[in-house]
Design an enzyme around this catalytic site. Sequence first.
Site, PDB file in Angstrom:
ATOM      1  N   GLU A 122      28.712  55.634  34.292  1.00 59.64           N
ATOM      2  CA  GLU A 122      28.467  54.694  35.391  1.00 59.64           C
ATOM      3  C   GLU A 122      27.985  55.476  36.610  1.00 59.64           C
ATOM      4  OE1 GLU A 122      30.747  51.002  37.583  1.00 59.64           O
ATOM      5  OE2 GLU A 122      31.924  52.786  37.076  1.00 59.64           O
ATOM      6  N   GLU A 134      39.847  46.362  35.467  1.00 58.55           N
ATOM      7  CA  GLU A 134      38.390  46.263  35.498  1.00 58.55           C
ATOM      8  C   GLU A 134      37.898  47.651  35.855  1.00 58.55           C
ATOM      9  OE1 GLU A 134      34.974  46.626  36.468  1.00 58.55           O
ATOM     10  OE2 GLU A 134      35.476  45.598  38.338  1.00 58.55           O
ATOM     11  N   LEU A 135      37.225  48.316  34.899  1.00 63.03           N
ATOM     12  CA  LEU A 135      36.977  49.756  35.001  1.00 63.03           C
ATOM     13  C   LEU A 135      35.500  50.122  35.114  1.00 63.03           C
ATOM     14  CD1 LEU A 135      39.601  50.906  32.338  1.00 63.03           C
ATOM     15  CD2 LEU A 135      39.900  50.691  34.811  1.00 63.03           C
ATOM     16  N   GLY A 139      38.861  49.944  39.297  1.00 60.21           N
ATOM     17  CA  GLY A 139      38.454  51.300  39.642  1.00 60.21           C
ATOM     18  C   GLY A 139      37.783  51.978  38.473  1.00 60.21           C
ATOM     19  N   CYS A 179      30.270  47.399  40.320  1.00 62.75           N
ATOM     20  CA  CYS A 179      30.548  47.529  38.893  1.00 62.75           C
ATOM     21  C   CYS A 179      29.556  46.751  38.040  1.00 62.75           C
ATOM     22  CB  CYS A 179      31.977  47.083  38.590  1.00 62.75           C
ATOM     23  SG  CYS A 179      32.339  45.401  39.121  1.00 62.75           S
ATOM     24  N   ASN A 212      34.504  49.471  47.188  1.00 59.26           N
ATOM     25  CA  ASN A 212      33.182  48.863  47.237  1.00 59.26           C
ATOM     26  C   ASN A 212      33.177  47.397  47.645  1.00 59.26           C
ATOM     27  OD1 ASN A 212      34.412  48.693  44.573  1.00 59.26           O
ATOM     28  ND2 ASN A 212      32.530  47.686  43.915  1.00 59.26           N
TER      29      ASN A 212
END
Length: 479
Positions: A380, A252-253, A232, A286, A156
């Site tokens: 999400e 970072e999820l 991801g 995110c 992204n």
Amino acid sequence: MATKLAGKKMLIAGEWEEREDKIEVYNPENNELIDTVPAAKAADIEKAIALAKQGAKVASDLSIRDRMNVLNKAASFIEKNIDKFATTIALEGSKTINEARSETARAAETLRLSAEEARRLNGESINFDQMPGQEDRMGYYFRFPVGVVAAITPFNDPLNLVAHKLGPAIAAGNAVILKPAAQTPLSALKLAEALMNAGLPKKILTVITGRGRDIGDTLVESKDVQMISFTGGLETGEQIAKKAGLKKLSMELGSNSPVIIRKDADLNLAADAAASGAFSAAGQNCLSVQRIFIEEDVYEVFKEAFLKKVKKLKVGHKLSESTDMGPLINEKEAIRVENWIREAVSMGGTVLRGGTRKGAYLEPTVLEHVPEKATIVKEEVFGPAVMLFKVKSLDEAIERANNVNYGLQAGIFTANINSALKAAKKLHVGGVMVNDSSDFRIDAMPFGGVKGSGLGREGVAFAIREMSEERIVGFKLTE
């Protein structure tokens, strides 16, 4: 006619290499083949790791000034070629050309921040004589690189998220092996080109293109990799954590970001920011606004203002200057989001706007009356869909905002400082944006979340801390 882009080779320890097996890179807008890259195998990763071990020694010996020079020269290279970088981002991914230009400028800024933070790799003295009987001792600590960093990035933000891995890793004196997303490898390879043109010594950097199923386990399980920096999905992050063994992890999820609208808020400002935050990059962000909690006194007024903003968004050709939103990364993801919307409707939700899909394009979608148990509320969405919820109070909004297994960032719109401070204290997230949406970030700030949103912090200075270690040095004074 297909547009051909540079990016046919991958970089292994500073050398550009080709492979017979290819990964095809498509434009999600029209499914046009725009280029191919090598499809690396496990043996390629093993080779890269072996060379990175040598590169780690080279990197650690590189002076701070040399690291700064490389990073600043690479930033200048990006700035001089901003249109080429932006076109690459827009063609291989979901972003419009305007969004891609913004990302390119930010990537250059990220590298410059990395150069500046390299000079601040400081330690401090320790007063050993604070302990009785240790009056003849003194000491200090300094920071040293972890060694080999494995960096794994998503589709992204194919340039700036890569810069957020490579810049701090180089600044801290590490060797780094980057595996970019298979859908968007071309931007990462162009950044590697910028760094090599800037004089980065060989063996320090690898950008290896391949499918996760072919090379992922070999990379994350290697005992010669000292740290994994991953951005991801939560499921993949959990798998990596289980396989990685005893090494540093920074993850970072993603998130399911809430925004709270109080009755004293500037509703026009809130509607504008929330619409931008929900639908930039087709919602594949995110930090994307996903759940909006509006106090009941202003619910209808805000809804009307918000829908007007959404109605003005132009969906279309990514390279058009007038386009506000492009497609999702592929049709499969668009179908997934469409199915989540349909599930929400089947459970009692109402589509106020959008909901229609054509190929990889999905209209900006606004829903209300969606029950808490719906997938689109709990997970999400990573797509252009946002939900409106009516609440009676700030306390209710905070409680419902926290009622998911994510906590990256949140936003609150209010004119009351006490409301802002309460939200900042009570929201279980890594960042609270006051009078702004959750979708706000500058590249210098600490960035990361709690719960299922990840481990550790990015943001250049904070990533450098993650990618380095403290070493204490003690002296016993003798005559």
